[in-house]
Every structure is written in C-alpha cells, then in structure tokens.
Design an enzyme around this catalytic site. Structure first.
Site, PDB file in Angstrom:
ATOM      1  N   GLU A 141      35.483  56.360  24.920  1.00  0.00           N
ATOM      2  CA  GLU A 141      35.477  54.933  24.616  1.00  0.00           C
ATOM      3  C   GLU A 141      34.670  54.147  25.645  1.00  0.00           C
ATOM      4  O   GLU A 141      34.850  54.312  26.848  1.00  0.00           O
ATOM      5  CB  GLU A 141      36.893  54.361  24.607  1.00  0.00           C
ATOM      6  N   ASP A 207      40.765  51.597  42.591  1.00  0.00           N
ATOM      7  CA  ASP A 207      40.244  50.242  42.687  1.00  0.00           C
ATOM      8  C   ASP A 207      40.718  49.637  44.008  1.00  0.00           C
ATOM      9  O   ASP A 207      41.915  49.533  44.245  1.00  0.00           O
ATOM     10  CB  ASP A 207      40.758  49.412  41.498  1.00  0.00           C
ATOM     11  N   ASP A 209      40.335  46.260  46.217  1.00  0.00           N
ATOM     12  CA  ASP A 209      39.873  44.891  46.067  1.00  0.00           C
ATOM     13  C   ASP A 209      40.312  44.099  47.294  1.00  0.00           C
ATOM     14  O   ASP A 209      41.480  44.118  47.664  1.00  0.00           O
ATOM     15  CB  ASP A 209      40.488  44.284  44.801  1.00  0.00           C
TER      16      ASP A 209
END
Ligand SMILES: [Zn+2]
Lengths: 553, 504
Positions: A141, A207, A209
C-alpha cells in the site's frame, strides 16, 4: 496521520487525464511519457470542481469509477498556478525558474520534482526487494496526500513505470508507505470476506521527533530546530541503531531525515519485515524506557540490562557536551529543583540547593560535578553511594535516552512518509542519512555526525541546480558541437525520450543521497537473493544472478 | 476418534467420567498412555467416544475457556485468575498430577483423555475463521500457562524434556564469555550459578524480550532456565496456531460426517456467548416468598437490566408486546413464580384491559409458557425454558415499541447509559467499562460488571469468609442466574442493609 479526508481507492483516479490546460499540455507535448496519450480537451473549464467536493460523494465515485472526471480537478490545480512571467511560452519540461515566493507544495514544483528528480526506480526496488516485479511491491500500500489534503489510501503499483506514471498524474504533495498485504490492496473489496484482507509484512519503523524533547531542550520549542537540539536525534539514532544491530542482528537499517525536526528509521531485513505485531511490540518494549516526568523518577531495574549499559556508554559523551554544555538544562531554580528531586539523598539535595542558590549563573557542567564533590564532602551521614550512582545514571538517561514515538514501531499496518518526498512545510527533501558500515563491521557515523538538517537541499534549490548545470552544459556543448556531431551527446531510451547522459539528480545536491540509497538497496537485494537461494537450495553457493544495470532509473 | 457404529450413538446413556468403567480399560482402538498431566496436544485422538461424550466434553472445556477469557476481559491478575479458576477446573476439567509412585492410574488417564479429546473437538469447532482461531489459541495458551505454572518442578522438567524442542543450551565457554551480561539479566545470583541457559531465536520469546528479561546478541535470546515457561508457552502457541490452520484446511472434508457438524457448529456459536444450559442450575430459590405482590421489590433489587427494563416498561405502559411478555413470563417462571401467581401478576399489570380481553388474548400465552396448555410435547416439557443470554442476544432485536432483548446490545450507548443511571448505576468507572464492553460486543461482560459493582460489598464478604467459592461465582450467562445469585447474596449476608429488605 495528516489528512483531512479519508478516502479509498473507489475514488482512485484511474482515468487518464481528460483535460489539459496549456501548461500541462505543453509538458505533455515535450515529454510524451508523462501522461497517457488520451484525448485532451484544450482549456476545458466547465468540468472543474472543488477537489474535496469531488471526493465527498463516495457513492457517485464508486458507481462510475472509470469515467468520473477526477483528473480535471488536478489539472485545475495546475492551471491555477502563476507561471513565472520570465518563463517564455511554450514552457520547458519543468519550470525553468521558480520565484522565491513559490510555495513548496506548488503543483508545478512538485511535478517537476517528480519528473526529473524523484528516484522512483530505486524506491520501487527498495520496496520490492528485487529487480523483478514481485508481490512485495504489487501488494504494497502507498497512500497519497493529494493537493488539497485529500488522503488516498490503498494505492498499489505492479511495476516501477506504473508507480512513476501514477505519481506524475496524481502529483501528490507527499505519500506514505504502508504494509504489504496478502492480496493487492486495490482488490481488497472483491475478497469473499473483508476480514481476510490483512497486512503480512512491513519494515520495522521508528520515528524520532524533537518535539518529544520539549521539556528538556532549552534552545528551541515546537517545530523549530537548530544544530544544538539536532544532537538529540543524533544520539537517539546511535542508541537505536546499535541495539537493532548488536542485539537483534538486523543489518539493513536506513535512517531518513523527516524534512523538519525528526528522523525516521527503516529496518528492512526480511526477518524484521515479517514480524507480527506481537514481535514489534516486543522490540518497542525492549527499546522503550518510561522516562520520568518533572516530578516522577525514571524506573529501571538494577542491575542495568546490557542494552542500557551500552546505551549509557554511547550517551555519556553527548551528555557532557550537548546536554550539560550546550543545553545547559539547570539554569533556573525550577530546573535545578527538578534535578535535585531525582537525587536519593535529602541532605545532599539540601546542601546542593544552598550552594547553587548562592551562586547564580553557575553552569550545568559545574553543577553536575558538584553532586559528587558535595557528596564526598560528607554532608550526608548515611549516603548510599550505589543509589546515588543509579540516580545519576537515571538523570543521564532522562536527558539523553531516545524518545521514540513507539506507536509507529508497534503496528504492522502503520504508514510512514516515504523517503525523498518533499516536506510541505520546509520544502526540504526527506533524504536518507548516508550512514555506511565500515569494513570491520562497525558503523561509520561521520555522515550522521556531520548531518545538518538546516542545509538539507530544498526542492527549489535542487531544481535551480539543474538549471544552472544545464546552462553550463549548454555553453560547453556549444563549443564541443563546433568540432563533432551533436547526436553522440544524447542517448534515447526505448520510448524515444531524450535522456541526458548525466541523470538530473547527479546535477544537484541530491546526488550523494540518491547514490547512498542506491547502494543501500543494492545491498538489501543482494542479501535478499542470498536468503532466497538458501531457502530454495540448502547447499547453494554462489551469488544469485544480479542485474546491476537495471538499477538505473 | 469417532466410532462409526450407529448402535453406539443411539445408546443415549448418561456418561460420567467413571474410572471404573470398562470402556476406559478395554479400548478397542489405540488408547494413548498419557504419561504426563500436561500436553501440547500433538497427536489427534484415536480411541472411540460416544456422541454424548463428544458434546459434553466440548461444553465442559468451553466453560473453562469462556471463563478464562472473561478473566482477561476483566483484567484479573495472574493470581486472581488462578484462584478463580481452580474450583472450576476441578469441576469441569480436572487434571491431576502423577502420584509419587509414578503409576498412571485409570482415573488419571480418563481425566487426561477428556482434556485431550475436548481440546481436539474444540480445535475442529474453532478452526473455521481466523478470528475464532486466534481467540481459541489465545485462551488455550492461557489455560496451558495456568496449568504449567501450577505444576511441580520435577513434573515440569520431565514434561519439557519429553518434548522435542530444539533449544540450544549455552555452552560453559559462552557463559563465561558473556558472564557480565548474563549476570545483568537475572536478578539473583543463585539463578546465574546453578541455572542453565537456553539460546533461541529471539522471536520465540517475545514476551521476555519486551520485558528485557533475556540477554540478546545478534538475534539470539539467552534465556535463563527459570524463564523456560515463556518458551514452552510460546512453543505451545506457535504449534497450536499452525495446527489450527491445518485443521481449517482439512475441515471441508469433515462435512461428510453430518452428525458432528451441527454439534461443532453449535459449539462454535456458543463460544461467542456461552450458553447456560440450565440443566444443572436450579434457578428458583426454594422457600423464597415469590408472589405477584413481591415482583416490584424483587425487580428493583435483583433483576438484571433486561428484566428491569421489561418490568419498568410494563409499569409505565401497563402493557408489553408479545416478545417482551414471553421473555418476561419465562423469566418469572424461572425465578419460581407459580402459574397462578403469574396470571394474577399479568392481570393486575394490564390495567387497561377488561377481564374478558385478558382471558381471551393474554392468559393463554402465559399458560402455554408454563406448559399448562398446548401440545403434548409442550405439556411434558413444562413449557419453554427461560431464555438464556445467548438466546436473548441472538433472537430478533426489539423494534419500535418493543422492550424485549438485551439493553447492553440493543440500546444505543447513550440510552444505555441513561438506563443504567436511572437504575442507580452511577459509578463513572463502571459506566465507562460498560461502554468499552459494549463496543467490544461483550454484552454479558457488561452485565456482569454491573452485577459485580452493585453487589460489591456482599461479594467481598462472601469471598472473604469463604462461604462462596469459585463455582458459585462463574460469569453469569443467564438472567435467572443473575436473579438467583443476587437474591442469595442478599440473604446470605446477614448484616445487609435492612432498610430495603424485600419483605417490606
Ligand atoms: Zn535547538
């Protein structure tokens, strides 16, 4: 996930471009592979509809998927652009000059970027784990965020050309990468039961951040970053990378700048991709440390687990330099109180408080040293030295240990922004950080240590670089052409498209990043075919057939 | 496993697990030896059992699994679950350890056979969909874990070494090489010194990895011996998951045996909501003063929400539609309201009807429910059985103006919340819990949650003084059980608040 409208492939714009305003058609004329050679409707304004509205009506779109004039909306976006007045008409294949005021996500800029710079073929090979199209990519996807914040999920592409063509056609502001499903995600509704449509593989993602560090970074807040606080990202990458390699045995790990204030990690080993959610949770838990808050202590078992011991070793130098010296986190009374609360001995804390209150402006480095010196001066009759050492380790971890957005890592079906897309806020390209493995098997961190997020090329800069390069080249060629046949200077690919010998990316600051990506993918594919061969044939020796020439894009 | 002879099936004898029964001693087919209490159920059953055994054993195991699942829904801790399950396991699925002599007597074999067969029957029943498979594997894993934990050390070791797990033992040299790291993983020195270590792919022990309870190196987990339960359980789960997929693929061939499929089908459906066959549960409370005039009080104090809602609707409208009347009448019959009292109850409730209307249109239904009228079968069977939660949940949902059904399922979340609050359930945590249960479609759990909250003081007391045991506190899956338990709790706790005594 940033999106304003959820939608699915029912609304896929699978029809070719039905109408094409002057700008787009001029692109198409010069670059026949850009769009399908479908009937074009010059200057058609009647079909133009608000993009969001188009997608609001699910039923309408799904009833007549193929003839629905969705693309006109895109072309409207393109036609609405203000074309730089200095550009002569007809326009060249990409905007020759971009005014400084251009928005980064301007469709014309994005289109030029995708057309000339985006490494589609390598991206395809990366997600496909091989050169020959396979289910790894066909069932994967991709989710596109179109201009206007429409979110288009469950896109999939069976071949690199299809990927490129569709991205050029849809011209998304950015796109994300999702899992490989057990079937083509575009066909998911035709399965007998929707419940049998499920994700089966995806890279393990991380991730980091910097906004998660807001309570301890003193230099910046929120979206802004500087080189000082970028060090938080640097140390996080090193700790996580070391853990993944040394503890879990993963080898194909790519770290990608997220375009503004963070880093994404992609663990691409087959073994990592095939993990179910339980195993992803296990890794997330193994890496995760519940950091304390302003008034809560960090809580880790002693003796320290080998992973945490190693992490301390990695983090200690950063703590000295980047935390104590550069962040100087204990300036105000509030800040020092927070530190003192983490210490296990009240008498010690009181003595330190007294000392610091009488010496305003004392640096954090000195304060950190004070802890030991005051402790050894005997202010506390029953000082537990072991507890003090543990507390100091806790403080160090509190200020340096990676703060991961663990949700990204825990789920197989989480989507993450693709490398090399443009960050819409900064215009910077999400480039992979070219960390390589040295011959001795250790990581060469120089690229990470030297990485400066503030100088990562922006889309506008690199498009301009192509211009500059081309005009230089044109001048050179003019000289050369006096002497020899010009036809030798250009090659044509199978589509008859003119291709420069030097690919566009190589004319720009993107070059080292694309080359790194290419070699990363080549290594991955090599390992993949080796393991495939092992699977097929237990005593197989020798490399599987490699086709490095197909690495071009 | 299932004998083909029809005579065996037609012999509807009541089967009990009796160690002296010959059938266990003289099995004609290969009887497995069951040397260990625990099993990872590698081999399919080979001996014969009757259809009744087939069904009964499956139902007994299902009770256990449903109960275990409920424990995890309720977030009971490990020890709480263990305490809760112990009496239930003893009752439905006993599994005793080998005696010191080591001789596996027939009654032990019988227990183990039931455990073995019931596991395999449920495998068949639950292999159909990925959701069922996953759920089944999850609860079977918990059951295995529970039993493994409860085993003696020697028993565990013998069992584990009987399995062909390819676990590499860490060599002495390697233990020396990583002495420091290994020492950092085990909390006590003694564990490090006398225990041995296994080395496996880390994926086989994700739980230990998550907790950082192992040393990891290049994808291998170094597991201290004391953590081997995680490995055994992981191995159990992996093999079961694989086996279930194989079963799913083999299932279509089972269709030939049309005697088994309906049973399997029924079993798999009732896993969603275990059906309480009230056969062994007398719901009426002998000696309780249950008459038409006490229903109002009883409803307030002891009825589950579905019946409270029916009762309140009846009081408000002086009428109930057919489905509601039927559900409520059968419930009242179940709590021990006699037919005569029941007729009085309905007559008085239907205030707006004349005697004539009532006798013509309504009394027949009531009598029919009690088996007083109707065909032979109805009379012989004493009418219908009171509805279980499963029946109420799966029957046609209530339409406009109807009040039957299960409020937890059939009410919109906000209406349910108002209904609960109107009935005194005002605890925020409970309401939130109910909301979550309902989202997860665990309607019976929501109902049990409300029960436990509204009886918390009494439950605490009977648990503390030991007067109630685990079997008395199984998850409620029948409105009549709700009533009976509530009623008994109230009356067995002497110092309960007298002000709302039902006798008033
Ligand atoms: Zn900063």
């Amino acid at each position: 996930m940033p999106h304003s409208t959820m939608m699915d492939e029912d609304q896929t714009m699978s029809n070719p471009l039905p109408s094409s305003p002057p700008f787009a058609s001029s692109i198409a004329q010069q670059a026949p592979d850009t769009f399908d050679s479908s009937p074009r409707n010059e200057g058609n304004g009647n079909e133009q509809v608000e993009l969001e509205k188009l997608f609001d009506d699910n039923n309408l779109a799904s009833e007549d998927e193929f003839s629905y004039p969705t693309s006109s909306a895109i072309t409207k976006e393109i036609s609405n652009l203000t074309i730089p007045s200095s550009s002569p008409l007809p326009l060249p294949a990409y905007p020759a000059q971009i005014e400084s005021g251009s928005r980064f996500s301007d469709p014309d800029i994005m289109l030029a970027f995708y057309r000339r710079l985006f490494p589609f073929r390598i991206l395809y090979q990366w997600l496909n784990h091989g050169y020959k199209p396979s289910a790894d990519m066909a069932n994967r996807e991709l989710a596109l965020t179109l201009q206007g914040d429409v979110y288009l999920r469950y896109q999939s592409y069976a071949a690199p050309d299809l990927l490129r063509k569709d991205i050029l056609r849809q011209n998304p502001a950015r796109f994300e990468i999702g899992p490989v499903y057990n079937t083509n995600p575009r066909d998911r509704k035709s399965l007998h039961k929707t419940s049998s449509f499920k994700p089966v593989a995806k890279e393990l993602c991380f991730d980091i951040d910097l906004t998660d560090y807001d309570d301890i970074r003193t230099c910046c807040k929120g979206a802004s970053i500087c080189l000082k606080c970028w060090q938080f990202a640097t140390m996080a990458v090193k700790v996580v990378d070391a853990c993944l390699r040394e503890d879990f045995g993963f080898e194909h790990i790519m770290w990608v700048y997220s375009g503004r204030r963070g880093v994404h990690g992609w663990v691409c080993d087959k073994r990592a991709r095939e993990m179910n959610d339980e195993k992803r949770r296990a890794i997330a838990g193994y890496l995760g440390v519940v950091l304390g808050s302003a008034d809560k202590k960090i809580n880790i078992r002693r003796p320290l687990h080998p992973h945490l011991q190693r992490s301390l070793k990695i983090l200690a130098p950063y703590f000295q330099k980047d935390i104590l010296r550069d962040q100087d986190p204990w300036q105000t009374t509030d800040q020092t109180d927070r530190l003192l609360k983490l210490l296990p001995d009240q008498a010690l804390s009181q003595a330190l408080k007294k000392k610091w209150d009488s010496a305003p402006g004392r640096s954090s480095t000195s304060k950190w040293k004070d802890i030991d010196s005051v402790a050894s001066s005997g202010v506390s009759a029953n000082l537990d030295e072991k507890a003090l050492l543990a507390a100091k380790q806790d403080v160090l971890l509190q200020y340096t240990y990676p703060r991961l957005d663990i949700e990204v890592s825990k789920k197989l079906n989480h989507l993450l922004k693709s490398p090399f897309v443009v960050h819409p806020g900064t215009g910077r390209i999400c480039v992979p950080i070219p960390i390589s493995t040295r011959k001795d098997g250790k990581q060469d961190w120089s690229a990470l240590d030297d990485f400066n997020p503030l100088t990562v090329p922006t889309v506008i800069e690199i498009l301009n670089e192509i211009d500059a390069w081309d005009s230089r080249e044109l001048a050179n060629q003019a000289q050369v052409m006096d002497e020899q046949d010009s036809s030798q200077n250009a090659v044509h690919d199978s589509n008859g498209q003119r291709q420069d010998k030097v690919p566009d990316f190589a004319k720009t600051a993107l070059k080292p990043f694309v080359e790194y990506f290419k070699s990363f993918v080549a290594d991955l594919i090599k390992a993949e075919s080796r393991s495939l061969k092992r699977d097929r044939d237990e005593d197989g020796n020798g490399e599987a057939e490699m086709r490095p020439e197909s690495m071009d894009f | 496993m299932f004998r083909q002879g029809d005579s065996r099936i037609e012999a509807k004898r009541k089967n009990t697990i009796n160690p002296k029964r010959k059938q266990f001693a003289n099995a004609q087919y290969q009887q497995q030896e069951y040397p260990f209490r625990l099993s990872i159920y590698q081999l399919p059953p080979t001996a014969d059992i009757t259809l009744e055994q087939f069904e009964q054993w499956a139902i007994d195991r299902l009770r256990i699994l449903a109960e275990l699942e409920a424990c995890s829904f309720r977030r009971r801790t490990g020890p709480e679950t263990s305490d809760h399950m112990e009496p239930l396991l003893k009752k439905y699925l006993p599994l005793n350890a080998n005696p010191a002599s080591g001789v596996v007597e027939d009654f032990l074999k019988a227990e183990r056979q039931k455990d073995h067969y019931s596991h395999w029957i449920l495998r068949l029943a639950f292999s159909k969909t990925p959701e069922l498979r996953e759920r089944f594997a999850r609860v079977e894993k918990r059951l295995f874990e529970l039993r493994f934990q409860k085993s003696y050390e020697e028993e565990k070791q013998a069992f584990v070494s009987s399995l062909d797990f390819d676990w590499e033992t860490v060599s002495v040299e390697e233990r020396a090489e990583f002495a420091e790291q290994l020492a950092a993983v085990v909390p006590r020195r003694s564990d490090l010194e006398d225990g041995f270590w296994f080395k496996v792919d880390w994926e086989r022990v994700p739980e230990l990895v998550q907790e950082r309870k192992v040393f990891l190196r290049r994808g291998k987990a170094y597991v201290p011996a004391r953590e081997q339960i995680s490995m055994v359980v992981a191995e159990f789960t992996t093999r079961l998951e694989k086996a279930l997929e194989q079963t799913a693929r083999a299932l279509p061939r089972m269709d030939e045996d049309d005697r088994l499929m309906p049973i399997l089908d029924h079993i798999s459906k009732s896993f969603a909501m275990p059906d309480a066959a009230l056969a062994d549960a007398e719901t009426a409370v002998p000696g309780a003063p249950i008459t038409h005039s006490t229903i109002d009080t009883l409803a307030r104090q002891h009825f589950p929400m579905c019946m409270k809602h029916l009762h309140n609707t009846l009081r408000k409208d002086s009428h109930l539609k057919y489905s509601g009347r039927l559900q409520y009448t059968l419930f009242l019959k179940g709590i021990g309201l006699s037919l005569e009292e029941c007729l009085v109850f309905w007559r008085q409730s239907f205030k707006n009807k004349t005697d004539d209307q009532f006798n013509k249109e309504y009394s027949y239904n009531v009598k029919h429910s009690y088996g007083e009228v109707g065909g032979d079968a109805n009379r012989r069977g004493k009418g219908y059985s009171p509805y279980s939660c499963q029946k109420i949940l799966t029957d046609a949902p209530p339409g406009p103006g109807q009040a039957h059904g299960c409020p937890y399922k059939h009410f919109a979340p906000d209406s349910l919340s108002s209904l609960l609050q109107a009935n005194g359930v005002d605890d925020v945590t409970v309401l939130k819990g109910v909301r979550e249960d309902v989202v997860q479609k665990r309607y019976h759990i929501a109902c049990n949650r409300v029960f436990e909250w509204s009886h918390q003081a009494q439950l605490k007391k009977v648990k503390n003084d030991g007067s109630w045991t685990g079997t008395d506190l199984e998850v409620i899956v029948h409105p009549n059980t709700y009533f009976k338990r509530s009623y008994l709790l109230k009356n067995s706790v002497k110092d309960a608040d007298d002000s709302d005594n039902m006798e008033t």
